[in-house]
Write a protein that holds these residues in place. Sequence first.
Motif, PDB file in Angstrom:
ATOM      1  N   ASN A  64     -23.740 -30.413  17.227  1.00  0.00           N
ATOM      2  CA  ASN A  64     -22.968 -29.253  17.636  1.00  0.00           C
ATOM      3  C   ASN A  64     -22.787 -28.305  16.448  1.00  0.00           C
ATOM      4  OD1 ASN A  64     -20.059 -27.907  17.944  1.00  0.00           O
ATOM      5  ND2 ASN A  64     -20.862 -28.298  19.995  1.00  0.00           N
ATOM      6  N   PRO A  65     -22.905 -26.992  16.645  1.00  0.00           N
ATOM      7  CA  PRO A  65     -22.781 -26.060  15.517  1.00  0.00           C
ATOM      8  C   PRO A  65     -21.479 -26.200  14.733  1.00  0.00           C
ATOM      9  CG  PRO A  65     -23.687 -24.933  17.425  1.00  0.00           C
ATOM     10  CD  PRO A  65     -23.291 -26.292  17.891  1.00  0.00           C
ATOM     11  N   ARG A  66     -20.379 -26.449  15.425  1.00  0.00           N
ATOM     12  CA  ARG A  66     -19.098 -26.594  14.712  1.00  0.00           C
ATOM     13  C   ARG A  66     -19.078 -27.857  13.869  1.00  0.00           C
ATOM     14  NH1 ARG A  66     -14.556 -25.754  19.229  1.00  0.00           N
ATOM     15  NH2 ARG A  66     -16.092 -26.854  20.520  1.00  0.00           N
ATOM     16  N   LEU A  68     -21.776 -29.333  12.607  1.00  0.00           N
ATOM     17  CA  LEU A  68     -22.712 -29.119  11.506  1.00  0.00           C
ATOM     18  C   LEU A  68     -22.105 -28.222  10.427  1.00  0.00           C
ATOM     19  CD1 LEU A  68     -26.106 -28.691  13.398  1.00  0.00           C
ATOM     20  CD2 LEU A  68     -25.208 -30.719  12.244  1.00  0.00           C
ATOM     21  N   ARG A  69     -21.287 -27.236  10.828  1.00  0.00           N
ATOM     22  CA  ARG A  69     -20.628 -26.389   9.828  1.00  0.00           C
ATOM     23  C   ARG A  69     -19.600 -27.192   9.034  1.00  0.00           C
ATOM     24  NH1 ARG A  69     -16.386 -22.445   9.927  1.00  0.00           N
ATOM     25  NH2 ARG A  69     -16.034 -22.807  12.148  1.00  0.00           N
ATOM     26  N   GLY A  70     -18.887 -28.076   9.707  1.00  0.00           N
ATOM     27  CA  GLY A  70     -17.964 -28.946   8.993  1.00  0.00           C
ATOM     28  C   GLY A  70     -18.688 -29.900   8.065  1.00  0.00           C
ATOM     29  N   GLN A  72     -21.578 -29.301   6.617  1.00  0.00           N
ATOM     30  CA  GLN A  72     -22.035 -28.495   5.480  1.00  0.00           C
ATOM     31  C   GLN A  72     -20.917 -28.295   4.463  1.00  0.00           C
ATOM     32  OE1 GLN A  72     -23.354 -24.602   6.631  1.00  0.00           O
ATOM     33  NE2 GLN A  72     -23.736 -23.926   4.544  1.00  0.00           N
ATOM     34  N   ASN A  73     -19.717 -27.983   4.934  1.00  0.00           N
ATOM     35  CA  ASN A  73     -18.588 -27.799   4.021  1.00  0.00           C
ATOM     36  C   ASN A  73     -18.233 -29.096   3.304  1.00  0.00           C
ATOM     37  OD1 ASN A  73     -18.456 -25.131   4.777  1.00  0.00           O
ATOM     38  ND2 ASN A  73     -16.808 -25.436   6.260  1.00  0.00           N
ATOM     39  N   THR A  74     -18.373 -30.219   4.002  1.00  0.00           N
ATOM     40  CA  THR A  74     -18.110 -31.513   3.373  1.00  0.00           C
ATOM     41  C   THR A  74     -19.081 -31.763   2.222  1.00  0.00           C
ATOM     42  OG1 THR A  74     -17.198 -32.495   5.390  1.00  0.00           O
ATOM     43  CG2 THR A  74     -18.104 -34.012   3.762  1.00  0.00           C
ATOM     44  N   TYR A 239     -11.717 -26.367   6.642  1.00  0.00           N
ATOM     45  CA  TYR A 239     -12.639 -26.756   7.701  1.00  0.00           C
ATOM     46  C   TYR A 239     -13.773 -27.605   7.137  1.00  0.00           C
ATOM     47  CZ  TYR A 239     -15.027 -26.309  12.191  1.00  0.00           C
ATOM     48  OH  TYR A 239     -15.612 -26.575  13.407  1.00  0.00           O
ATOM     49  N   GLU A 240     -13.670 -28.903   7.322  1.00  0.00           N
ATOM     50  CA  GLU A 240     -14.748 -29.835   6.975  1.00  0.00           C
ATOM     51  C   GLU A 240     -15.005 -30.730   8.181  1.00  0.00           C
ATOM     52  OE1 GLU A 240     -13.786 -33.430   6.167  1.00  0.00           O
ATOM     53  OE2 GLU A 240     -12.090 -32.632   7.285  1.00  0.00           O
ATOM     54  N   ALA A 244     -13.358 -30.441  11.858  1.00  0.00           N
ATOM     55  CA  ALA A 244     -14.210 -29.973  12.942  1.00  0.00           C
ATOM     56  C   ALA A 244     -14.075 -30.853  14.175  1.00  0.00           C
ATOM     57  CB  ALA A 244     -15.667 -29.941  12.467  1.00  0.00           C
TER      58      ALA A 244
END
Length: 311
Positions: A64-66, A68-70, A72-74, A239-240, A244
């Motif tokens: 899920n994009p959300r 995956l964004r979390g 990435q931030n992690t 947001y990690e 997420a």
Amino acid sequence: MSSSSDAPPTGAPVDTEPIKAVPVRHYGRWAAGVVILFLAFVIVRSIVTNDNFDWPVVWDYLVNPRVLRGLQNTLILTVISMVIGVVGGVLLAVMRLSPNPLMKGAAGVYIWLFRGTPLITQLVFWNFLAFAYPRLGLGVPFGPEFVSWDTNTLINQFTASLLGLGLNEAAYMAEIVRGGIQSIDSGQLEAASALGMKRTTTLRRIILPQAMRVIVPPTGNETIAMLKTTSLVVAIGYYELMVAVQTIYAQNFKTIPLLLTAVIWYLFMTSILTVIQVQIEKRFARGSSREVVRRPSWRNRMFSRGGGNVT
């Protein structure tokens, strides 16, 4: 003292009866293995067949994009925080080993402070630093101020997360690096000093390259731990990965499937880091690992003792 007459005459028959060596039966190991396999089967079957885990939802949200964004931030938090921790740890370790009492004392107080307080407390402190210092500036002490910034603007959630994770990690890395440096024979430092080498040059060219064999394994463990510790920034809302999945299951109430999604990603990333750690350890251990001497098998031992065939 035996005489030569006690020795068997030349040509006398030699006892060549084979020795019947029976290996030890480890029935307890077999029983423990059966129990472990049975428990593993029960646990795996329960996880796979339990409808409450809702595996289709897990696989849907895995990319899920959300999420995956979390993720990435992690990863960004982990990498930058470890860089801050390693660089700060080396500096603090050198200060701790310095003959200068002020540098040694300052490093000791830093390590005592950051290791003695909970990480989540430090994260919240950095996030709300504006309550203590509304503005941060640079200038002459007790004199004019050249430039200043609003603290809330300068230290946002991302910066607060880096400060909390990185500065805390530096305190632990300092002890790891110090232990690695002290594992090297002090005679090498004395010999380099006798040759006229500066202390910093000796540390950079002689001591630290050898200490890496001791420093690398715990540093790898710290990196893996940092990847999981980033989940604590949920306390300040950055947001990690965990934030997420919490945001998503707060909307669709699929708590267990979303937590399983986070578990799968954490296991995947820690597995990759473990493989990298093993390869780095092998690289730094080249030329220093002792060759493992294999013990002869029981068959070879029996053969060497009896001088005949072993059945």
